[in-house]
Design a protein around this motif. Structure first.
Motif, PDB file in Angstrom:
ATOM      1  N   SER A 628       0.812  -1.219   0.000  1.00 47.81           N
ATOM      2  CA  SER A 628       0.000   0.000   0.000  1.00 47.81           C
ATOM      3  C   SER A 628       0.844   1.267   0.000  1.00 47.81           C
ATOM      4  CB  SER A 628      -0.928   0.000   1.220  1.00 47.81           C
ATOM      5  OG  SER A 628      -1.798  -1.099   1.189  1.00 47.81           O
ATOM      6  N   CYS A 629       2.025   1.214   0.575  1.00 45.64           N
ATOM      7  CA  CYS A 629       2.888   2.397   0.671  1.00 45.64           C
ATOM      8  C   CYS A 629       3.882   2.491  -0.484  1.00 45.64           C
ATOM      9  CB  CYS A 629       3.636   2.387   2.003  1.00 45.64           C
ATOM     10  SG  CYS A 629       2.555   2.565   3.437  1.00 45.64           S
ATOM     11  N   ARG A 672      -2.333  -2.839  11.912  1.00 39.99           N
ATOM     12  CA  ARG A 672      -2.963  -1.542  12.195  1.00 39.99           C
ATOM     13  C   ARG A 672      -1.944  -0.474  12.574  1.00 39.99           C
ATOM     14  NH1 ARG A 672      -8.488  -2.159  12.503  1.00 39.99           N
ATOM     15  NH2 ARG A 672      -9.266  -4.250  13.063  1.00 39.99           N
ATOM     16  N   ARG A 673      -0.749  -0.872  12.994  1.00 41.08           N
ATOM     17  CA  ARG A 673       0.284   0.115  13.330  1.00 41.08           C
ATOM     18  C   ARG A 673       0.673   0.953  12.113  1.00 41.08           C
ATOM     19  NH1 ARG A 673       5.389  -2.184  16.114  1.00 41.08           N
ATOM     20  NH2 ARG A 673       5.608  -3.106  14.035  1.00 41.08           N
ATOM     21  N   HIS A 674       0.414   0.434  10.924  1.00 46.05           N
ATOM     22  CA  HIS A 674       0.815   1.128   9.699  1.00 46.05           C
ATOM     23  C   HIS A 674      -0.312   1.974   9.107  1.00 46.05           C
ATOM     24  CE1 HIS A 674       4.471  -1.353   9.497  1.00 46.05           C
ATOM     25  NE2 HIS A 674       3.706  -2.352   9.882  1.00 46.05           N
ATOM     26  N   GLN A 675      -1.475   1.992   9.751  1.00 50.15           N
ATOM     27  CA  GLN A 675      -2.638   2.633   9.139  1.00 50.15           C
ATOM     28  C   GLN A 675      -2.404   4.107   8.842  1.00 50.15           C
ATOM     29  OE1 GLN A 675      -6.299   2.070  11.306  1.00 50.15           O
ATOM     30  NE2 GLN A 675      -7.513   3.277   9.853  1.00 50.15           N
ATOM     31  N   ASP A 676      -1.662   4.796   9.691  1.00 51.02           N
ATOM     32  CA  ASP A 676      -1.456   6.235   9.478  1.00 51.02           C
ATOM     33  C   ASP A 676      -0.596   6.521   8.251  1.00 51.02           C
ATOM     34  OD1 ASP A 676       0.764   5.106  10.678  1.00 51.02           O
ATOM     35  OD2 ASP A 676       1.325   6.931  11.747  1.00 51.02           O
ATOM     36  N   ARG A 677       0.172   5.520   7.776  1.00 47.48           N
ATOM     37  CA  ARG A 677       1.030   5.708   6.599  1.00 47.48           C
ATOM     38  C   ARG A 677       0.359   5.234   5.317  1.00 47.48           C
ATOM     39  NH1 ARG A 677       5.092   2.492   6.329  1.00 47.48           N
ATOM     40  NH2 ARG A 677       6.365   3.863   5.021  1.00 47.48           N
ATOM     41  N   PRO A 679      -2.383   5.126   2.421  1.00 48.65           N
ATOM     42  CA  PRO A 679      -3.462   5.947   1.850  1.00 48.65           C
ATOM     43  C   PRO A 679      -4.824   5.345   2.163  1.00 48.65           C
ATOM     44  CG  PRO A 679      -1.679   5.721   0.263  1.00 48.65           C
ATOM     45  CD  PRO A 679      -1.341   4.813   1.418  1.00 48.65           C
ATOM     46  N   GLU A 680      -5.779   6.198   2.465  1.00 43.92           N
ATOM     47  CA  GLU A 680      -7.076   5.751   2.974  1.00 43.92           C
ATOM     48  C   GLU A 680      -7.777   4.781   2.020  1.00 43.92           C
ATOM     49  OE1 GLU A 680     -11.350   7.656   4.469  1.00 43.92           O
ATOM     50  OE2 GLU A 680      -9.667   8.953   3.929  1.00 43.92           O
ATOM     51  N   TYR A 686      -8.442  -2.973   1.468  1.00 49.51           N
ATOM     52  CA  TYR A 686      -7.908  -4.171   2.106  1.00 49.51           C
ATOM     53  C   TYR A 686      -8.791  -4.634   3.262  1.00 49.51           C
ATOM     54  CZ  TYR A 686      -4.677  -7.676   3.639  1.00 49.51           C
ATOM     55  OH  TYR A 686      -4.132  -8.885   3.964  1.00 49.51           O
ATOM     56  N   MET A 687      -9.219  -3.700   4.102  1.00 52.73           N
ATOM     57  CA  MET A 687     -10.006  -4.090   5.271  1.00 52.73           C
ATOM     58  C   MET A 687     -11.422  -4.497   4.894  1.00 52.73           C
ATOM     59  SD  MET A 687      -7.718  -3.982   7.474  1.00 52.73           S
ATOM     60  CE  MET A 687      -8.680  -4.417   8.921  1.00 52.73           C
TER      61      MET A 687
END
Length: 778
Positions: A628-629, A672-677, A679-680, A686-687
């Protein structure tokens, strides 16, 4: 009879005669309508449109609703609205006759945007405004997007900056047209292209290209969806190009480069005909674009070749093309052409036209030291003998315009700008751009976690040792093996200095990968499970993507038995067909695996959160976030990884040690630790779709397969409690809705709905009474 039904019945004949409703296709696509015995047109009018069903394969109901949001208020049927509006504006609905053409309102089609590029800073002459003006008159419903130098200030691509410095505006535009089409999609045309007809029938394709002559593709007109693979391949070429060639300029025209790529990589025949290049990419006939110059009603657009395209003998470039087309047609009416009609295979047709036209299409061929070898093949083939496709390409490979610049295309630099501009220092570039500028091979670390795989390890390590790409260092991480695997790993390190051995106490696969990060000393890194094995070109294919500016590469793979027999193959580059490569990767069903991917090393060394979980399902905790990133993800069109399914693997044990299935929620929390990085839009995709497939479908299948009622009920109950506390609204996700509605059998649908409700309520009695998973359609 209900009034709404009576009204709908009156409209049914209008729908059936419109050419836009295909009753047979509707019943085949929606078997529940066939099973109900309902008239398909009546069903679409009463129910289908509300359920976003399509009346035919060429009309997207959902896409049309997005284009006309007022339909939500009026509740008018989308197809009736389209027919009514077209009739009011005197656009005959028969323009898409009998479903032979793709309707413009296809939600997945080419965006209705026209791109115009003008860079010089001066006002464009009248003839170079013709493209925008003629197009906008015919297409008032398209957005017109004008591009200038100010829109490109943040683009540091070497070829673009060099072209601007030399004021080679046409060459700068070559790159720009590819970039904007790859990123945004739409229609591009040069300023001197005159349009005579609308382009609606092409909007459903993935890309549309056209001919300049019978043996050269003309990039003066292009259409594509965003992230189209052909446009992306051409863009990669221009990202790698330099305009400077010593103290000269490389002014190889875009038609030469585009034609070479399409001919040698996508099977294009040099005959001016309409051709399908696969995956909805087409080249339209030269009779439709350009060379017949509006002599009949088939011509849609004409390239007028305004400006500097004047030949030394005084004639215009356009007149020269007419002469070339006439001469080519005459030559193909010769005995050779009559012989060619006997050709029975597409491959032989490709060979015929390539041998006939390549010397004109690609000037560097005439300068080959081995020119006579090529001409001998030509004589042999036209004489009636078989010549292999591969032999022809081998004979001309030195004329590849990406590597060899013809003398015709070498021109002096502009006197006031004779120097070669300095490259930016690596500190000014992001990692992906820095990799583009490197010309040597990048060092690759191959991380191999090892734990009790002595029966498979030799094959794995030998497959790494046999790689055609040799600039690698393999890190063998012994995770406390007790079966003799350690001795095998040490022996390989003693015989090949590219292999390094590290020992650590047993901590699991994720812990072994995390351990390796402190020892990485490379530009890129890939992971190989120690029971799997590689094709010899695995590293070469993945590493090549980093030369093109990508920061993450993903290959296809074979799923094999322990003895190497192929059970199934996954070519992920073609699996789902999503235009956005990140979404494509996320929904591939194999998005969570760490193997079959190559990453920039700094992905791990510069991000402390880039770590795998320590239990089972360790990949799920990180890999979706890395995808995703990604700033520039690429797929490799080859299956170079061999994924071995063996009895003692983690996947196999997940079906036996069913209590450990609960560990998936630890991985989910770590993700979930990566959610802030992330893109929405990627997090939501994915979720909503893939995460539930992992934490619900696969885990439920593993748990309910347990034969012991007591063990099954206890494991299911513990799992349900963790599921409901970790993902409170899991049952509301789009995937769960699809999961329930997926079976064609109504009884299986009902059982799946009961299954979801049972895990929602943690119904122990339901778990106990399950007899056979086939009742759910598993």
């Amino acid at each position: 009879m209900n009034r709404s039904i009576r009204s709908a019945r009156k409209i049914v004949p209008v729908l059936e005669k419109s050419g836009f409703f295909d009753g047979s296709w509707y019943l085949d696509t929606y078997p529940d309508v066939r099973a109900a015995g309902m008239d398909p047109a009546l069903h679409y009018l009463l129910h289908g449109a509300d359920e976003d069903r399509d009346p035919c394969r060429w009309f997207s109901t959902a896409g049309y609703k997005r284009d006309f949001p007022e339909l939500q208020r009026s509740a008018e049927n989308p197809l009736i609205h389209y027919l009514r509006c077209n009739q009011a504006s005197k656009k005959a609905a028969s323009s898409i006759e009998r479903g032979k053409t793709i309707l413009a309102h296809n939600g997945d089609g080419i965006p209705k945007v026209f791109h115009s590029v003008w860079l010089s800073g001066e006002e464009a002459p009248g003839p170079l405004r013709l493209g925008v003006e003629s197009f906008s008159k015919l297409h008032p419903d398209f957005e017109i997007r004008r591009w200038s130098l100010g829109d490109l200030d943040d683009d540091s691509t070497q070829f673009l900056r060099e072209a601007i410095q030399q004021k080679k505006w046409a060459f700068a535009t070559d790159y720009i047209r590819l970039k904007i089409l790859y990123e945004y999609g739409g229609v591009y045309a040069d300023g001197d292209v005159s349009f005579y007809s609308r382009l609606d029938k092409y909007l459903g394709y993935s890309s549309v290209l056209c001919w300049e002559t019978n043996f050269a593709i003309g990039p003066h007109f292009l259409m594509s969806r965003p992230k189209n693979k052909i446009i992306g391949r051409l863009l990669d070429v221009y990202r790698m190009r330099s305009l400077y060639l010593g103290d000269m300029l490389d002014l190889t025209p875009m038609p030469v480069i585009v034609t070479w790529i399409l001919t040698t990589e996508f099977g294009l025949r040099l005959d001016g005909s309409k051709q399908d290049l696969g995956d909805s990419n087409i080249v339209e006939s030269e009779n439709v674009f350009t060379t017949n110059f509006n002599n009949n009603n088939t011509c849609i657009a004409e390239h007028l070749y305004y400006g500097g395209w004047t030949l030394e003998h005084g004639g215009s470039y356009k007149d020269a093309l007419v002469d070339i087309a006439a001469r080519w047609t005459s030559e193909n009416a010769s005995p050779n052409a009559r012989w060619r009609k006997l050709i029975s295979t597409t491959g032989m047709e490709w060979s015929y036209y390539f041998l006939k036209s390549a010397e004109v299409a690609f000037p560097a061929i005439a300068e080959l030291p081995e020119l006579e070898r090529f001409r001998a093949l030509k004589t042999k083939f036209l004489g009636g003998s078989f010549v292999r496709h591969r032999a022809i390409l081998k004979a001309v490979e030195a004329a590849n315009p990406l590597r060899t610049v013809s003398q015709w295309h070498r021109k002096p630099q502009t006197k006031t700008e004779s120097h070669i501009p300095e490259r930016k220092s690596s500190s000014d570039l992001d990692a992906a751009t820095e990799l583009i500028l490197k010309r040597d091979g990048y060092k690759v670390n191959v991380v191999v976690p090892i734990y009790n795989v002595k029966d498979y390890l030799v094959r794995c390590l030998k497959s790494i040792q046999a790689q055609t790409y040799v600039n690698f260092e393999a890190l063998l991480i012994d995770d406390g093996s007790t079966d003799g695997s350690s001795a095998i790993a040490r022996a390989m390190c003693e015989t090949d200095p590219r292999f390094k051995y590290f020992y650590k106490p047993n901590g699991g696969l994720g812990d072994a990968r995390n351990f390796s990060i402190q020892h990485l000393n490379s530009d890129a890194v890939t992971f190989v499970d120690s029971d799997d094995f590689l094709s010899s070109d695995h590293l070469e294919k993945l590493e090549a993507k980093f030369h093109q500016g990508h920061d993450l590469a993903i290959c296809g793979f074979h799923q094999t038995t322990p003895d190497g027999r192929i059970v199934e193959s996954r070519e992920l580059a073609k699996y789902w067909g999503e235009d956005d490569p990140i979404i494509h990767a996320l929904v591939s069903q194999y998005e969570c695996y760490a193997w079959n991917k190559m990453y920039l090393t700094e992905t791990f060394t510069k991000n402390e959160k880039a770590r795998y979980s320590l239990g089972w399902f360790e990949d799920l905790a990180l890999t979706p976030a890395l995808i995703s990133c990604s700033r520039n993800l690429a797929f490799v069109d080859s299956k170079t990884y061999n994924y071995v399914q063996r009895p003692g693997s983690i996947l196999a044990n997940a079906r036996k040690n069913i209590q450990r299935n609960i560990e998936i929620f630890d991985s989910l929390e770590m993700l979930r630790r990566h959610q802030d990085r992330i893109p929405e839009q990627y997090w939501k995709v994915y979720m909503d779709w893939m995460a539930p497939r992992h934490y619900f479908y696969w885990r439920v299948v593993a748990i309910l397969n347990e034969k012991s009622h007591g063990v099954r009920v206890a494991a299911a109950s513990e799992f349900a409690q963790k599921l409901n506390s970790t993902v409170p609204n899991w049952f509301s996700s789009p995937y769960i809705d699809k999961f329930i509605r997926e079976p064609a059998d109504m009884q299986q649908r009902l059982r799946r709905e009961m299954l979801v409700n049972a895990f929602k309520a943690n119904d122990l009695a339901f778990y106990a009474y399950i007899r056979d998973l086939r009742e759910f359609g598993f």
